[in-house]
Design a protein around this motif. Sequence first.
Motif, short mmCIF file in Angstrom:
data_model
loop_
_atom_site.label_atom_id
_atom_site.label_comp_id
_atom_site.label_asym_id
_atom_site.label_seq_id
_atom_site.Cartn_x
_atom_site.Cartn_y
_atom_site.Cartn_z
N ASN A 124 0.91 -1.07 -0.01
CA ASN A 124 -0.01 0.12 -0.09
C ASN A 124 0.90 1.22 -0.04
O ASN A 124 0.35 2.40 -0.38
CB ASN A 124 -1.06 -0.06 1.28
CG ASN A 124 -1.92 -0.76 1.02
OD1 ASN A 124 -2.62 -1.03 0.00
ND2 ASN A 124 -2.56 -1.83 2.04
N ILE A 125 2.13 1.14 0.30
CA ILE A 125 3.07 2.33 0.59
C ILE A 125 3.25 2.83 -0.94
O ILE A 125 3.31 4.13 -1.13
CB ILE A 125 4.30 1.95 0.92
CG1 ILE A 125 5.26 3.45 1.30
CG2 ILE A 125 5.12 0.85 -0.02
CD1 ILE A 125 6.37 2.90 1.90
N THR A 126 2.93 2.07 -2.14
CA THR A 126 3.02 2.77 -3.35
C THR A 126 1.97 3.69 -3.72
O THR A 126 2.20 4.20 -4.71
CB THR A 126 3.35 1.46 -4.39
OG1 THR A 126 1.99 0.71 -4.51
CG2 THR A 126 4.38 0.31 -4.10
N LYS A 127 0.72 3.63 -3.15
CA LYS A 127 -0.08 4.48 -3.46
C LYS A 127 0.07 5.88 -2.69
O LYS A 127 -1.08 6.91 -3.06
CB LYS A 127 -1.40 3.74 -2.81
CG LYS A 127 -1.62 2.37 -3.71
CD LYS A 127 -3.00 1.63 -2.94
CE LYS A 127 -3.08 0.21 -3.65
NZ LYS A 127 -4.45 -0.49 -2.99
N LYS A 128 0.77 6.00 -2.08
CA LYS A 128 0.84 7.12 -1.15
C LYS A 128 1.55 8.39 -1.97
O LYS A 128 2.31 8.30 -2.96
CB LYS A 128 1.94 7.01 -0.01
CG LYS A 128 1.53 5.92 0.98
CD LYS A 128 0.32 6.30 1.65
CE LYS A 128 -0.16 5.30 2.53
NZ LYS A 128 -1.53 5.74 3.29
N PRO A 129 1.22 9.63 -1.74
CA PRO A 129 1.49 10.86 -2.59
C PRO A 129 3.35 10.81 -2.59
O PRO A 129 4.01 10.78 -1.47
CB PRO A 129 0.94 12.04 -1.89
CG PRO A 129 -0.12 11.36 -1.13
CD PRO A 129 0.16 10.09 -0.78
N VAL A 180 -6.19 4.40 3.75
CA VAL A 180 -6.34 3.20 2.77
C VAL A 180 -7.11 2.16 3.81
O VAL A 180 -7.11 2.23 4.82
CB VAL A 180 -4.89 2.59 3.15
CG1 VAL A 180 -4.71 0.99 2.41
CG2 VAL A 180 -3.82 3.47 2.40
N PRO A 181 -8.27 1.45 2.81
CA PRO A 181 -9.16 0.77 3.61
C PRO A 181 -8.47 -0.26 4.31
O PRO A 181 -7.54 -0.83 3.65
CB PRO A 181 -10.13 0.39 2.11
CG PRO A 181 -9.66 1.72 1.13
CD PRO A 181 -8.44 1.85 1.63
N LYS A 182 -9.20 -0.80 5.23
CA LYS A 182 -8.74 -1.72 6.02
C LYS A 182 -8.74 -2.98 5.40
O LYS A 182 -7.82 -3.89 5.53
CB LYS A 182 -9.55 -1.82 7.39
CG LYS A 182 -9.21 -3.04 8.35
CD LYS A 182 -9.88 -2.81 9.41
CE LYS A 182 -9.33 -4.15 10.54
NZ LYS A 182 -10.31 -4.16 11.67
N GLU A 183 -9.78 -2.97 4.65
CA GLU A 183 -9.76 -4.52 3.75
C GLU A 183 -8.42 -4.72 2.81
O GLU A 183 -7.93 -5.61 2.70
CB GLU A 183 -11.15 -4.60 3.03
CG GLU A 183 -12.20 -4.69 3.58
CD GLU A 183 -12.81 -3.29 4.20
OE1 GLU A 183 -12.14 -2.29 4.00
OE2 GLU A 183 -13.72 -3.31 5.13
N ALA A 184 -8.01 -3.62 2.34
CA ALA A 184 -6.83 -3.29 1.46
C ALA A 184 -5.62 -3.80 2.09
O ALA A 184 -4.93 -4.49 1.87
CB ALA A 184 -6.65 -2.14 0.73
N ALA A 185 -5.62 -3.32 3.51
CA ALA A 185 -4.30 -3.77 4.22
C ALA A 185 -4.36 -5.04 4.60
O ALA A 185 -2.98 -5.46 4.84
CB ALA A 185 -4.53 -2.58 5.45
N VAL A 186 -5.32 -5.89 4.75
CA VAL A 186 -5.33 -6.95 5.52
C VAL A 186 -5.73 -8.09 4.29
O VAL A 186 -6.27 -9.18 4.50
CB VAL A 186 -6.12 -7.20 6.59
CG1 VAL A 186 -5.67 -6.57 7.69
CG2 VAL A 186 -7.67 -6.90 6.50
N VAL A 187 -5.55 -7.70 3.18
CA VAL A 187 -6.09 -8.58 2.07
C VAL A 187 -5.48 -9.88 2.06
O VAL A 187 -4.21 -10.06 2.27
CB VAL A 187 -5.73 -7.88 0.66
CG1 VAL A 187 -4.50 -7.92 0.31
CG2 VAL A 187 -6.55 -8.74 -0.70
N SER A 188 -6.42 -11.06 1.84
CA SER A 188 -5.79 -12.16 1.80
C SER A 188 -4.83 -12.69 0.94
O SER A 188 -4.83 -11.95 -0.12
CB SER A 188 -6.94 -13.36 2.16
OG SER A 188 -7.54 -13.40 0.80
N LYS A 189 -4.11 -13.62 0.96
CA LYS A 189 -3.02 -14.09 0.02
C LYS A 189 -3.68 -14.69 -1.12
O LYS A 189 -3.28 -14.63 -2.20
CB LYS A 189 -2.03 -15.27 0.67
CG LYS A 189 -0.96 -14.76 1.87
CD LYS A 189 -0.04 -15.46 2.14
CE LYS A 189 0.93 -14.58 2.73
NZ LYS A 189 2.30 -15.69 2.93
#
Length: 268
Positions: A124-129, A180-189
């Motif tokens: 998710n870091i790649t989505k940061k400004p 960043v939506p929580k779901e995106a941060a904990v997306v399953s493998k």
Amino acid sequence: MVRLTADLIWTSPHFFNAVRERELDLRGNKIPVLENVGATEDQFDTIDLSDNEIVKLENFPCMNRLTTLLINNNRITRINPNIGEFLPKLHTLVLTSNRLTNLVEIDPLASLPNLQFLTLLDNNITKKPNYRLYVIHKLKSLRVLDFKKVKLKERIQAQNLFASKEAEEEAKKESVKTFVPKEAAVVSKEVQQTPKKVAPTPEQIIAIKAAIVNSQTLEEVARLEEALRSGQLPSDLIINDDATTENEMSTDDGETRKNDESANMDQD
């Protein structure tokens, strides 16, 4: 889950990889914690820890030989601030598909004095400004980020953007505030491994890395970038055997690649 024990290290596959480096294969063991790494006795150039459950990049002993660490598809959220003290010669780090979220989380990588090749795709870091410029600013020795060459223009932009400590701190704060939506941060493998983006194998990563560095034209760089996005690698980068790959990666192989490209154009 499986503990990373000395027995596991000693019984895991180890071999000379496509670029004649001694590699230890620890992938796919569901390892949750890095421990007992000293059992490697610093005998490897490359360690592959892909497809495990590792959360923290830490607990390395002093390893003066290790140059490449493949740790994609794990759960990395934290990195030891002093990692460079233990891995002084590390030049390639693959962190694709982990859980790094904020810009400040990659700051520890600045302690790696020889880090030249880094990929953080599918974090998710790649989505940061200003993500890319921030990484270039922090990691002065970086040559390739996310399979794209670091250009002089980008270095100048990064230097100007983060000319003051205040600008750097503001970027970190903005990174934390960016939702960043929580779901995106904990997306399953299972979701991470959907076909929309096919991750290259470690051998292909090494080949692509060399090809990008040795590319002579913008068209060649664009071709490699498109291959990475689609997951369909160019035929001249497919790993067939050690000898072929070693020739492909040689810095003196420019003429061979040119001949191959000419042949392909003739066929078209």
